[in-house]
Design a protein around this motif. Structure first.
Motif, PDB file in Angstrom:
ATOM      1  N   LYS A 215       0.876  -1.194   0.141  1.00  0.00           N
ATOM      2  CA  LYS A 215       0.001   0.036  -0.170  1.00  0.00           C
ATOM      3  C   LYS A 215       0.862   1.182  -0.075  1.00  0.00           C
ATOM      4  CE  LYS A 215      -3.539   0.403   2.554  1.00  0.00           C
ATOM      5  NZ  LYS A 215      -4.418   0.316   3.795  1.00  0.00           N
ATOM      6  N   SER A 216       0.587   2.163  -0.905  1.00  0.00           N
ATOM      7  CA  SER A 216       1.442   3.494  -0.951  1.00  0.00           C
ATOM      8  C   SER A 216       0.529   4.632  -0.508  1.00  0.00           C
ATOM      9  CB  SER A 216       1.838   3.750  -2.247  1.00  0.00           C
ATOM     10  OG  SER A 216       0.626   3.653  -3.251  1.00  0.00           O
ATOM     11  N   GLY A 218      -1.732   7.714  -0.471  1.00  0.00           N
ATOM     12  CA  GLY A 218      -2.716   8.296  -1.422  1.00  0.00           C
ATOM     13  C   GLY A 218      -3.271   7.252  -2.286  1.00  0.00           C
ATOM     14  N   ASP A 219      -2.908   5.866  -1.716  1.00  0.00           N
ATOM     15  CA  ASP A 219      -3.717   4.914  -2.882  1.00  0.00           C
ATOM     16  C   ASP A 219      -3.053   5.045  -4.159  1.00  0.00           C
ATOM     17  OD1 ASP A 219      -4.970   3.890  -0.806  1.00  0.00           O
ATOM     18  OD2 ASP A 219      -6.635   5.006  -0.996  1.00  0.00           O
ATOM     19  N   ARG A 220      -1.878   5.566  -4.626  1.00  0.00           N
ATOM     20  CA  ARG A 220      -1.704   5.628  -5.783  1.00  0.00           C
ATOM     21  C   ARG A 220      -1.195   4.413  -6.540  1.00  0.00           C
ATOM     22  NH1 ARG A 220       2.279  10.445  -5.435  1.00  0.00           N
ATOM     23  NH2 ARG A 220       3.039   9.406  -3.529  1.00  0.00           N
ATOM     24  N   PHE A 221      -0.676   3.573  -5.495  1.00  0.00           N
ATOM     25  CA  PHE A 221       0.139   2.161  -5.961  1.00  0.00           C
ATOM     26  C   PHE A 221      -0.471   1.165  -5.013  1.00  0.00           C
ATOM     27  CE2 PHE A 221       3.473  -0.997  -5.811  1.00  0.00           C
ATOM     28  CZ  PHE A 221       3.304  -1.529  -7.080  1.00  0.00           C
TER      29      PHE A 221
END
Length: 260
Positions: A215-216, A218-221
């Motif tokens: 999990k990154s 900001g939910d970017r990746f």
């Protein structure tokens, strides 16, 4: 209602003159239903849902074409009701119990004997088109009723470490008045008829999960893995009165037919 598309109006035929395929047949049925759905909640941790529906179908006789089937469910969220229950990795928990039911109606033209019209059965020696008609091999059953499915389910939904979702459900399902095509002795002039064979019970378990591996911000990746497991057992507990077995398939390649 059934309608046919004819492709040759000079010499009516059941064959499409352009594609050499059988004519299309459209079947229509009317289904009218009344539906109620009400949900009540208490402090965002206790929920009650009540539903009810009544259907009327054009595929059954008037005395049997209506069926009411209700449902209700209750759910409790202990992680919202008790602040101190969260911890040791537990982020969310919901307990649920429900009862539901549904109806099944047959396809059209199973309660009456059907006459099939042949616009172009054969040609005589002078080339004249000979029309004809035949009686269906399926005997109509005016006492045919809709089938009803009732199910009880209990389950739990959880989330751990803000990464793992795990849900487990146990269910018990009962089908009554199951609509089945029963074979008849050919001496009756028919080969089969549709009947309500009795009762079938199913029980099983369903488990599904998904876990966030990466999990990154900001939910970017992210990288997520999900899976599920299901086990089910079904048994016919009752057949129609006077019926000892139901032929499901004809013998194929020398194998014995499958029966209930």
């Amino acid at each position: 209602m059934r309608c046919s598309e004819h492709y040759n109006f000079t010499t009516p035929s059941s064959i499409n003159s352009f594609s050499s395929q059988n004519m299309n047949q459209d079947f229509e049925e009317n289904l009218v239903g009344l539906y109620l759905d009400a949900t009540f909640s208490y402090k965002d941790y206790l929920y009650l849902n009540v539903v009810g529906r009544n259907d009327w179908s054009s595929t059954l006789e008037r005395e049997n074409n209506s069926l009411f089937y209700p449902g209700a469910s209750i759910s409790f969220v202990p992680t919202t009701a008790f602040d101190n229950i969260q911890g040791n990795g537990l982020n969310y928990m919901k307990l649920r119990f429900g009862y539901g039911s549904s109806a099944g109606f047959p396809t059209p033209f199973n309660t009456r004997d059907v006459l099939t019209l042949g616009a172009r059965n054969l040609l005589d020696i002078n080339g004249n088109v000979i029309s004809g008609n035949t009686v269906s091999n399926t005997l109509g059953n005016r006492n045919l009723r809709p089938e009803k499915v009732e199910e009880l389910e209990i389950g739990i939904d959880t989330r751990f470490f803000n990464r793992l979702n795990l849900n487990v459900s146990l269910y018990n399902k009962t089908t009554t008045d199951l609509i089945t095509n029963r074979t008849l002795d050919s001496s009756t002039g028919f080969l089969s008829t549709f009947v309500n064979i009795g009762e079938m019970k199913s029980k099983g378990v369903e488990v599904d999960y998904d876990i966030d591996i990466l999990k990154s911000g900001g939910d970017r990746f992210g990288f997520n893995i999900a899976g599920n497991f299901t086990a089910n057992e079904s048994i016919v507990t009752d057949l129609a009165e006077g019926t000892n077995n139901i032929l499901l398939t004809q013998a194929i390649s020398g194998k014995l037919p499958t029966m209930l």
